[in-house]
Structure formats: C-alpha cells, structure tokens
Design a protein around this motif. Structure first.
Motif, PDB file in Angstrom:
ATOM      1  N   VAL A 122     -20.880  29.900 -15.225  1.00  3.73           N
ATOM      2  CA  VAL A 122     -21.533  29.597 -16.499  1.00  3.73           C
ATOM      3  C   VAL A 122     -20.466  29.469 -17.586  1.00  3.73           C
ATOM      4  O   VAL A 122     -19.469  30.181 -17.583  1.00  3.73           O
ATOM      5  CB  VAL A 122     -22.593  30.669 -16.858  1.00  3.73           C
ATOM      6  N   GLU A 123     -20.702  28.520 -18.479  1.00  2.74           N
ATOM      7  CA  GLU A 123     -19.739  28.275 -19.550  1.00  2.74           C
ATOM      8  C   GLU A 123     -20.112  29.070 -20.789  1.00  2.74           C
ATOM      9  O   GLU A 123     -21.262  29.055 -21.220  1.00  2.74           O
ATOM     10  CB  GLU A 123     -19.697  26.778 -19.895  1.00  2.74           C
ATOM     11  N   GLN A 124     -19.132  29.759 -21.337  1.00  2.00           N
ATOM     12  CA  GLN A 124     -19.309  30.511 -22.580  1.00  2.00           C
ATOM     13  C   GLN A 124     -18.520  29.792 -23.671  1.00  2.00           C
ATOM     14  O   GLN A 124     -17.290  29.904 -23.724  1.00  2.00           O
ATOM     15  CB  GLN A 124     -18.763  31.943 -22.420  1.00  2.00           C
ATOM     16  N   PRO A 125     -19.175  29.024 -24.526  1.00  5.36           N
ATOM     17  CA  PRO A 125     -18.431  28.341 -25.596  1.00  5.36           C
ATOM     18  C   PRO A 125     -17.931  29.344 -26.629  1.00  5.36           C
ATOM     19  O   PRO A 125     -18.557  30.376 -26.856  1.00  5.36           O
ATOM     20  CB  PRO A 125     -19.472  27.412 -26.224  1.00  5.36           C
ATOM     21  N   THR A 126     -16.793  29.010 -27.225  1.00  4.27           N
ATOM     22  CA  THR A 126     -16.271  29.863 -28.300  1.00  4.27           C
ATOM     23  C   THR A 126     -15.899  29.003 -29.505  1.00  4.27           C
ATOM     24  O   THR A 126     -14.924  29.264 -30.180  1.00  4.27           O
ATOM     25  CB  THR A 126     -15.027  30.647 -27.829  1.00  4.27           C
ATOM     26  N   GLY A 127     -16.648  27.956 -29.769  1.00  6.49           N
ATOM     27  CA  GLY A 127     -16.305  27.004 -30.836  1.00  6.49           C
ATOM     28  C   GLY A 127     -15.826  25.732 -30.174  1.00  6.49           C
ATOM     29  O   GLY A 127     -16.514  25.183 -29.327  1.00  6.49           O
ATOM     30  N   THR A 128     -14.640  25.284 -30.537  1.00  5.56           N
ATOM     31  CA  THR A 128     -14.124  24.090 -29.846  1.00  5.56           C
ATOM     32  C   THR A 128     -13.471  24.486 -28.530  1.00  5.56           C
ATOM     33  O   THR A 128     -13.094  23.626 -27.753  1.00  5.56           O
ATOM     34  CB  THR A 128     -13.080  23.347 -30.699  1.00  5.56           C
ATOM     35  N   MET A 129     -13.283  25.758 -28.294  1.00 10.21           N
ATOM     36  CA  MET A 129     -12.755  26.220 -27.018  1.00 10.21           C
ATOM     37  C   MET A 129     -13.899  26.866 -26.242  1.00 10.21           C
ATOM     38  O   MET A 129     -15.025  26.966 -26.731  1.00 10.21           O
ATOM     39  CB  MET A 129     -11.620  27.231 -27.232  1.00 10.21           C
ATOM     40  N   GLY A 130     -13.603  27.292 -25.034  1.00 10.24           N
ATOM     41  CA  GLY A 130     -14.630  27.945 -24.241  1.00 10.24           C
ATOM     42  C   GLY A 130     -14.048  28.413 -22.927  1.00 10.24           C
ATOM     43  O   GLY A 130     -12.854  28.247 -22.680  1.00 10.24           O
TER      44      GLY A 130
END
Lengths: 402, 166
Positions: free
Chosen positions: A301-309
């Motif tokens: 599962v992908e956890q976005p952190t803004g423009t990064m992740g």
C-alpha cells in the motif's frame, strides 16, 4: 454585450482570487524535497556505476597479463561515484540493492514490436493487459485499451462515458464505470465491441470497481454493490467514501474513509459474509492511502507524504485470525510510484526507475528507465511476462530479481 | 550530481523568494487548486535546487515552470481516472458557481490537457510571447501556436455550450 473567449479568459485569469497565500514559509518543504532528490539520484548513480565497473572488471581481467602483480588500476581504484554509500538517514529499504544491477533485464523477442502504449493503471487479465487511456480531450475523454502481449500491438475502443471512473474485467467482459451515473459500460473482452450497459439499481457510481468472480463490485451511492450480468445484485457495507476496490482471494480490499475526508483506511471485506476487518491506516490522515495491490502474503500500500511517498508491505491472511503485520522497511519515492506483482515479486516503479522488492521491504534490484516512460508495471500473463510503461511495452525477464 | 555550495544556495533562495508568489499563482491557474499549486511549486523548486549549478546561468524560472508543467502532466495521467486522496472543495456553493463567469471559465480551462492550459495561462495572463512560451515550456514555437489555438477552440466551444458568449 459581445464578448470573446480571449477577452473573458484574460479577465478571469487576472482575477486576484487566484493569488495563493500560505500559512507558513512556502519554501520550508523545498529543502527536504531537494535532499530526497539528491539521495535518489545518488542511489541511481551508485547502481549505474556498479554496472559500468562490472563491465570494466570483466574487460580488465581479459586484458591483464598473467604476471601482473597488482591487477588493473581501475579495479583497485574505483571512481568515487562507484562507492556512493547511502546517507545514514536513508531507510535501509532504499540502500543499494543486494543483487548486482543487470543491464540485460529486458529481452526483446524477434516477434515483439516495441510499440507506443499509453495505458493508464493497466492490469493483466488472461493473455492480455487492459487499461484506460486518457484521450485528447483530457481527463474527461477515455478509451479502453488492450495490449496483445504476444505482439506488443495495442487495440482500442472508444468509451462513450463522459468520465470513466474505473475498469475491471470479469465474465468475459470489460466493465467501465461511468462516473456520476448509474451506468456500467460493458465491452466484449474478445474484440472490445460495446455491449448493452448495466444499470446499478443502488444509485450513482462513484468510480471504483473490481472483479469478484464472475461479477463486479462497484462503489455507488448506496455503498458497494456486487453486480452480475444476470441482473442479480448484492449490497455490501462500505465506509462513507470508497476510493479504491481491489480484488483478493475470498473478498475485497476497500480503501476509503468518512465522507469529506481522505481515504484513511483499508478494510478487507469478506464477500460471503459481508464482514470487514481493518487492515491498514494512513500514516497521514490528511493525505490518506493511495494504491493498494495484493500479493501472495498480503498487500502493498502506498502512503503519500505530499509530493513524496512510500510503499510498505503488510503481511495479512484474510482466512486467519492473525492481525496484519507491517514490514520493517519501506520503499521511498515520489507520489508517482506504482506497484505491480509478477512472478512472486513486487515491481515498484517511480518515473525513470524500476525496482524489485522483497516482502520485507528491501530493494533487491533496480534499473533506470527512460525519463518519459512514466509509471512502469510488470505483468505475468498466460502468454508471457511484459514490462508496460506509458510509452512502450516489451517482454521482461523477472529472474533479474533473483 | 554536485551539491550546491552555500553561495549558490543563497542565490537560489533569493530567486525562489522573489518569484514564489508568481509561481504559486501560475500553479493555481495550472491546477485549479491552491493546495496542489503549493505542492507543485515546492517540487519544481526542489528539482531546480538539485540542478541549480546547471541552470542558474541560463533561465532558472523557465526551468521551474517547465518542471511544473511536466509534473502537472504526469499527475493528470496518473490520477485522471482515480479518486484523489483529498476532495477539492469548491470555493463557493455550486448553485452560485454555475452563474459565475470565473467558475465557468476555470472549469472549462480545467478540461484542457495541462500543456494547453499552460500555454493559455502564459499567453493570456502573463502576456508572454510565443518565443518566450516556447522557451519556458521547452517546445517549438509552432507547437505553442497549435496548442494555443486548440486550447482556445476548446475553451470557446465550452463557453458556447454554457452560453457565456454572446
């Protein structure tokens, strides 16, 4: 009053309402993002150097005289870039791959024509790869796309929907949700000819859809409906907002959250009983979870952190009572990462980069891709394994991942 | 990649602080969303800082704007048919927006592919010449003309449909 588009456009664009004011220092996140870019480039440069050095080493052995005492200088004195060590703050998942980088990961076959493809979020089905393509009209214009994985040729069929919300394949058909309406568009899998629409009796479709055996589960204003060609429907409980539905053995992963919020939670819903188990939470509730892809031992599962992740692996067996376990490491990148599963491995791509990872979150192999390739996916189909990017598809040898 | 030294970083910061207002507004017009604009500008500036030694003597702002358009294009390709993580809230109630020129034009603009949108914003908001736009977006002058023409035609047709043009 007569007005033309240019005049109107000019006046609207000049509206001060489009000035952006920020609460804090808008430059503050820039420094961290720049550091992350440097780390990723250093990692890639390090990997490339391994390939170059390996080639040079082989050549060096071949040309070194048997009586040479110290061996070729270029082996004992590698270039500084070859020994780039990951900075200490880099997660161990982003450390240099334990396997050497291979330059022969892609094996073009004589009958396979490297061909232009623009498949958005593709998925494998039988011997083909299916997906949606955004047409010239922008995000409201879609076509169903099918890739013949034995030839690399792409066939397309125009989608009538004003806005396609999602795509799935089941029961010999390709199903596409017409977002905001109660119509499911259907296409014959064989030739992509359009079949009569199916109307969801539970209300308007919000977009997400997934295959469930010979039926499809679709998010609608009533929750989640399982719809069949025969007209039989079943309703499943759902959170207020369904963002993604993903097919899995014995049920469905539902990514969603309360109405008006981000997609903050993933739940496994057993389709037979209608019961659900929470299996993942967003690390940042304001950003939510992004793509979820199941594998043999759980899901990524992908956890976005803004423009990064980052992608993390969660070990989970829906048939057991054991709770989900998050892997110790994760794979960091931009928020344009994607993951596909093929031949037992997770293939994680960031535009310009393809990585293979183990379920403990460690990177086992990586390879640079052309910058315009966009997200890359590796699929095992009944006719072979292919690498599909935004600009080309070609046969792929998954043994590079060990 | 060589790191930017302290002096380069100071020059970058001065450039970024001087231009961030205009860049944020450009991002807002490109994406239609002030929060996405912030994200877009920060990513583009981060990439520019990473490439600062190479770009500072040329036209760093053109580089930043090109990054923003490329990022917007890849974001649209990836997210076009998927739910977004966070709802984009309308700035005013829908019933008002339907009668508002600004909302209608921005909605029509949002339907355009990002590069066409960028060309129109640079042409009709910033009054840039075709040469400047071509340089900023890294495309040929002929492409600027054709993209502007296509974008405007689409906009005109959308506005006609919405009966905003007499």
């Amino acid at each position: 009053m007569t007005r033309d588009a240019e005049e109107l456009l000019r006046s609207v664009l000049a509206d001060p309402a489009y000035d952006v004011t920020t609460d804090g220092d808008p430059l503050a996140p820039v420094w961290g993002k720049a550091r992350a870019i440097r780390r990723r480039r250093a990692l890639t440069a390090g990997g490339t150097a391994v390939v170059v050095l390996a080639g040079v080493a082989i050549a060096g052995v071949a040309i070194t005289r048997p009586d040479a005492k110290d061996g070729p200088a270029f082996i004992t004195q590698p270039s500084p870039t070859a020994s780039v060590a990951p900075p200490s703050e880099v997660p161990s998942s982003a450390a240099e791959p334990s396997q050497p980088v291979s330059s022969a990961a892609v094996l073009p076959a004589a009958t396979f024509h490297r061909t232009a493809v623009h498949i958005e979020e593709p998925f494998a089905y039988g011997s083909t790869v299916l997906g949606l393509e955004t047409g010239e009209g922008g995000p409201t214009s879609f076509r169903v796309v099918r890739l013949d994985t034995t030839t690399g040729q792409v066939t397309r069929s125009a989608v009538v929907a004003a806005s396609a919300g999602g795509i799935a394949a089941a029961d010999g058909m390709v199903w596409v949700t017409s977002k905001g309406t109660d119509h499911l568009l259907r296409f014959d899998l064989a030739d992509l000819s359009q079949l009569p629409d199916l109307v969801d009796p539970h209300g308007k479709l919000s977009g997400p859809i997934a295959a469930v055996g010979n039926a499809v589960a679709a998010a609608d204003s009533g929750g989640i409906s399982i719809l069949r060609d025969s007209g039989t429907q079943t309703a499943l409980p759902a959170p207020g907002r369904v963002c993604q539905l993903v097919t899995a053995v014995g049920g469905l992963y539902v990514v969603g959250g309360p109405q008006g919020s981000a997609c903050i939670q993933a739940t496994f819903v057993h389709t037979a009983s209608g019961t659900g188990t929470d299996v993942a939470d967003a690390s940042d509730a304001s950003l939510g979870l992004a793509g979820l892809v199941p594998d043999a031992t759980g899901f990524w599962v992908e956890q976005p952190t803004g423009t990064m992740g980052y992608y993390e692996h969660v070990a989970y067996d829906p048939s057991s009572s054991q709770p989900p376990v998050v892997a110790p490491d994760h794979i960091s990148g931009s928020n344009s990462m994607s993951v596909s599963i093929a031949d037992g491995h997770a293939w994680i791509s960031d535009p310009g980069l393809l990585q293979c990872a183990g379920s403990d979150g460690t990177v086992l192999w990586h390879k640079d891709l052309s910058a315009d390739a966009g997200p890359a996916h590796v699929f095992s189909t009944s006719s072979g394994t292919v690498l599909v990017t935004n600009t080309y598809a070609e046969p792929f040898d998954t043994s590079v991942c060990g | 990649m060589k790191d930017v030294d302290e002096q380069g970083r100071q020059v970058f910061e001065a450039f970024a602080r001087a231009r961030i207002g205009a860049l944020l507004r450009y991002g807002h017009l490109l994406t239609g969303d002030p929060h996405a604009a912030e994200d877009l500008v920060q990513s583009a500036l981060a990439k520019s800082l990473a490439a600062w030694r190479r770009i500072e003597r040329d036209d760093p702002e053109a580089y930043v704007r090109r990054c923003m358009v490329n990022e917007a294009i890849s974001h649209t390709r990836r997210r076009a048919w998927r739910e977004r993580a966070v709802d984009v809230l309308p700035e005013r109630p829908v019933e008002d927006a339907t009668n508002d020129d600004r909302a209608v034009v921005m909605r029509a603009l949002a339907e355009l592919p990002p590069r066409q949108r960028a060309v129109l914003v640079l042409r009709y908001y910033e009054d840039r010449s075709e040469e400047e736009i071509a340089s900023m977006l890294g495309i040929a002058r002929g492409t600027v003309k054709s993209q502007a023409s296509k974008g405007l035609a689409h906009l005109r047709s959308s506005l006609d449909r919405m009966e905003l043009l007499a």
